[in-house]
Write an enzyme that holds these catalytic residues in place. Structure first.
Site, PDB file in Angstrom:
ATOM      1  N   ARG A  59      42.322  40.911  47.794  1.00  0.00           N
ATOM      2  CA  ARG A  59      43.085  39.678  47.793  1.00  0.00           C
ATOM      3  C   ARG A  59      44.171  39.894  46.744  1.00  0.00           C
ATOM      4  O   ARG A  59      45.288  38.945  46.949  1.00  0.00           O
ATOM      5  CB  ARG A  59      42.032  38.663  47.984  1.00  0.00           C
ATOM      6  CG  ARG A  59      41.216  38.493  49.025  1.00  0.00           C
ATOM      7  CD  ARG A  59      40.426  36.984  49.068  1.00  0.00           C
ATOM      8  NE  ARG A  59      39.606  36.893  50.136  1.00  0.00           N
ATOM      9  CZ  ARG A  59      38.842  35.846  50.317  1.00  0.00           C
ATOM     10  NH1 ARG A  59      38.844  34.720  49.463  1.00  0.00           N
ATOM     11  NH2 ARG A  59      38.255  35.572  51.493  1.00  0.00           N
ATOM     12  N   ASP A  93      42.707  20.245  48.161  1.00  0.00           N
ATOM     13  CA  ASP A  93      42.050  21.621  48.004  1.00  0.00           C
ATOM     14  C   ASP A  93      42.421  22.250  46.722  1.00  0.00           C
ATOM     15  O   ASP A  93      43.441  21.829  46.147  1.00  0.00           O
ATOM     16  CB  ASP A  93      42.397  22.329  49.110  1.00  0.00           C
ATOM     17  CG  ASP A  93      41.478  23.711  49.555  1.00  0.00           C
ATOM     18  OD1 ASP A  93      40.708  23.253  50.451  1.00  0.00           O
ATOM     19  OD2 ASP A  93      41.654  24.579  48.828  1.00  0.00           O
TER      20      ASP A  93
END
Length: 262
Positions: free
Chosen positions: A24, A132
């Site tokens: 990632r 978030d």
């Protein structure tokens, strides 16, 4: 790096996830012009890079699986049981918080349910706040543009009212209607913070499928603060694979993974 990630986000990063994390982070290495992960770590912790890279690092760590009407029993309970009880409190606005909102499917689902159950005719409005840790998913959530496939779980009647089709039939995209979007506000928040910047007590809080990444002390930390943000009689929803067993919290269980503030 694992210790920093845990201290910052509460997410445990065991050795088994190193390959996933490296995969990632490859985009960040290309963006910064750094060749190896060892050099990237040196840049973060010894070269002052954490000041600019922390947000991207945490974005890479977070898992953002989400669907509209995910775990549908929760939304049935909200519509059929929780909201009728909350309306008896007499508040002019029902306030709902999606505390790990990912790309927005959960808060927009909540907004659909609230729009159906409440109306200006009965004098009760609603507001959804959605937060978030990941800045990347929040950008997607604010755009409110999704693929046609993501709309499959949305009931047809809801889709006709709250989802706009593209004028270009070749585009596999839809967008949430302005009416719903104006009722949902997005912001970045770290659930590991000592206090949460929620201005008013909430009637409903969804914190689903995030506790599974935390150990018990972190779960206690997060859920205690979420409970502090609930009105007396307010509802807390957690994921179907999660539990509050063994935690010292001012809540009682009223349904499967649904709790009421006492």
């Amino acid at each position: 790096m694992a210790k920093y990630i845990y201290d910052y986000s509460g997410i445990k990063m065991p050795v088994t996830k190193v390959t996933m994390l490296e995969g990632r982070l490859r985009r960040r290495l290309r963006s910064t012009g750094i060749d190896t992960f060892d050099d990237y770590c040196d840049y973060l912790f010894d070269g002052g890079g954490m000041e600019t890279e922390a947000v991207y690092l945490i974005d890479a760590v977070t898992t953002n699986k989400t669907d509209f009407f995910r775990e549908p029993k929760h939304f049935e309970y909200l519509a059929q049981t929780a909201l009728p009880e909350l309306l008896e409190l007499g508040d002019p606005c029902i306030r709902v918080w999606s505390s790990a909102c990912s790309t927005g499917a959960e808060p927009y689902t909540l907004a659909m349910v609230l729009a159906e159950c409440l109306s200006p005719r009965n004098g009760t409005g609603f507001k959804v706040i959605a937060t978030d840790l990941s800045t990347e998913v929040l950008q997607t959530a604010r755009r409110a543009i999704y693929t046609q496939d993501m709309m499959i779980p949305v009931p047809a009647a809801f889709r006709r009212k709250y989802v706009m089709e593209s004028r270009d039939p070749t585009r596999d995209e839809v967008r949430i209607t302005p009416y719903l979007r104006q009722h949902v506000g997005f912001g970045r928040m770290n659930l590991m913070d000592e206090t949460y910047s929620v201005r008013e007590p909430q009637h409903v809080i969804f914190c689903r499928n995030v506790l599974i990444y935390f150990d018990k002390p972190t779960q206690q930390h997060v859920l205690s603060r979420l409970c502090d943000c609930l009105v007396p009689g307010g509802y807390l929803f957690i994921g179907h694979s999660e539990t509050a067993t063994g935690l010292n919290l001012p809540i009682k269980q009223v349904a499967n993974t649904v709790f009421k503030r006492i």
